[in-house]
Design a protein around this motif. Structure first.
Motif, PDB file in Angstrom:
ATOM      1  N   LEU A 177      -8.180   8.471   2.846  1.00  0.00           N
ATOM      2  CA  LEU A 177      -8.031   7.446   1.938  1.00  0.00           C
ATOM      3  C   LEU A 177      -7.277   6.210   2.323  1.00  0.00           C
ATOM      4  N   ALA A 178      -7.342   4.896   1.880  1.00  0.00           N
ATOM      5  CA  ALA A 178      -6.633   3.969   2.340  1.00  0.00           C
ATOM      6  C   ALA A 178      -6.741   3.554   3.855  1.00  0.00           C
ATOM      7  N   THR A 179      -7.992   3.669   4.289  1.00  0.00           N
ATOM      8  CA  THR A 179      -8.334   3.033   5.821  1.00  0.00           C
ATOM      9  C   THR A 179      -8.390   1.781   5.462  1.00  0.00           C
ATOM     10  N   VAL A 180      -7.586   0.811   6.031  1.00  0.00           N
ATOM     11  CA  VAL A 180      -7.635  -0.757   6.061  1.00  0.00           C
ATOM     12  C   VAL A 180      -7.624  -1.255   7.244  1.00  0.00           C
ATOM     13  N   LEU A 192       0.682  -1.230   0.080  1.00  0.00           N
ATOM     14  CA  LEU A 192       0.002   0.077   0.138  1.00  0.00           C
ATOM     15  C   LEU A 192       0.729   1.306   0.072  1.00  0.00           C
ATOM     16  N   LYS A 193       2.107   1.121   0.790  1.00  0.00           N
ATOM     17  CA  LYS A 193       2.653   2.501   0.935  1.00  0.00           C
ATOM     18  C   LYS A 193       3.493   2.644  -0.376  1.00  0.00           C
ATOM     19  N   ALA A 194       3.848   1.560  -1.158  1.00  0.00           N
ATOM     20  CA  ALA A 194       4.437   1.671  -2.416  1.00  0.00           C
ATOM     21  C   ALA A 194       3.516   2.388  -3.504  1.00  0.00           C
ATOM     22  N   GLY A 195       2.223   1.716  -3.398  1.00  0.00           N
ATOM     23  CA  GLY A 195       1.341   2.190  -4.292  1.00  0.00           C
ATOM     24  C   GLY A 195       0.875   3.471  -4.112  1.00  0.00           C
TER      25      GLY A 195
END
Length: 307
Positions: A98-101, A63-66
């Motif tokens: 955004l990107a809450t997983v 996710l961080k890379a994306g």
């Protein structure tokens, strides 16, 4: 969801809202960031709109890379906002970052229970309100073209004026451009202050975001990062649209406005900007209240919980 599937998937959370039959039906027709089926996770008087996403794409490292790749970030933002926008007509919706997983739906329920005393008052406050964006820019002419033109005029001065050498003419033109830019900034700052005062009489909340720089500041006529469409109007003394966008973003504010005063808000903000040379003002919206939701949890962005 089977134990095997749980190991392969994580849970992406989009927004917090009230659990109603209408909300469940609206969520059921939405597709999320991974083209997954969106649904509700409920606990008591709160619900979260969520969807299962591939763990290999949404675990911490991937996710961080994306998020560092602009095409991936844009696609994620469009998918996230698409779900939030699909739910917003139901009433008060709290968009999540955004990107809450999360690792699973049980963890989502736990978060809803732990933060119930924060979520419920916010939902009450936001009911019947929408977010509007107001951006103020300087609107100069193209500096390269103007600089070359000024230099040519100075170098070829006639009618009693002493012609300057090309080098001195260029420096003189640069000084004029610098003074013009300073004057444009001062005018834009005064316009921004006048708009803030005018808007403050109608809005119930204001968030002053950091002014945009670089490519983000070059997008005119709407916040395309949110939904890929223009949702705004432009006013000011300069040209609006059709030309080359430019200028410095002086103010980038969000306002929480009662839905029944939206048109009045927009017209009064635009009127406050009319006739100001060298200034461009954009009013965008309405949006779900991204700027007025709770701050994200530390775990919620690039550090999802482990599977």
């Amino acid at each position: 969801m089977t134990e095997s599937a749980q190991r392969q998937h994580m849970v992406y959370a989009y927004a917090v809202l009230r659990p109603t039959p209408e909300a469940a039906r609206a969520a059921a027709v939405l597709r999320g960031v991974a083209d997954e089926q969106v649904g509700l996770v409920e606990t008591g008087d709160l619900a979260a709109a969520v969807g299962p996403v591939p763990a290999e794409e949404f675990e911490e490292g991937a996710l961080k890379a994306g998020l560092e790749e602009l095409p991936r970030l844009e696609a994620l933002a469009r998918g996230h906002h698409g779900v939030v926008a699909g739910l917003a007509p139901l009433g008060a919706v709290l968009p999540l970052r955004l990107a809450t997983v999360y690792r699973d739906e049980d963890r989502v329920r736990q978060v809803l229970q732990e933060r119930r005393d924060q979520f419920l008052p916010l939902l009450e406050r936001l009911a019947g309100h929408l977010e509007w964006g107001v951006k103020v820019y300087t609107d100069p002419t193209d500096p390269t073209d103007s600089l070359a033109s000024d230099a040519a005029v100075s170098a070829g001065a006639t009618g009693g004026e002493e012609a300057l050498s090309p080098g001195r003419a260029y420096l003189a033109a640069r000084r004029r451009r610098r003074r013009g830019a300073e004057e444009a900034w001062q005018t834009a700052a005064r316009t921004a202050a006048r708009i803030a005062e005018e808007a403050g009489g109608l809005a119930v909340g204001r968030v002053a975001h950091r002014p945009q720089r670089g490519e983000l500041a070059q997008v005119a006529g709407g916040e395309t990062a949110r939904d890929g469409k223009s949702g705004g109007e432009t006013a000011g003394g300069g040209k609006s649209g059709g030309g080359k966008p430019g200028g410095e973003n002086i103010a980038n504010d969000a306002y929480l406005v009662p839905a029944d005063r939206a048109e009045e808000f927009r017209s009064r903000v635009l009127a406050a900007a009319e006739g100001q040379p060298g200034v461009r003002v954009e009013v965008t919206g309405p949006w779900a209240p991204y700027s007025f939701a709770l701050p994200p949890e530390p775990e919620s962005a690039a550090r999802p919980e482990p599977v």
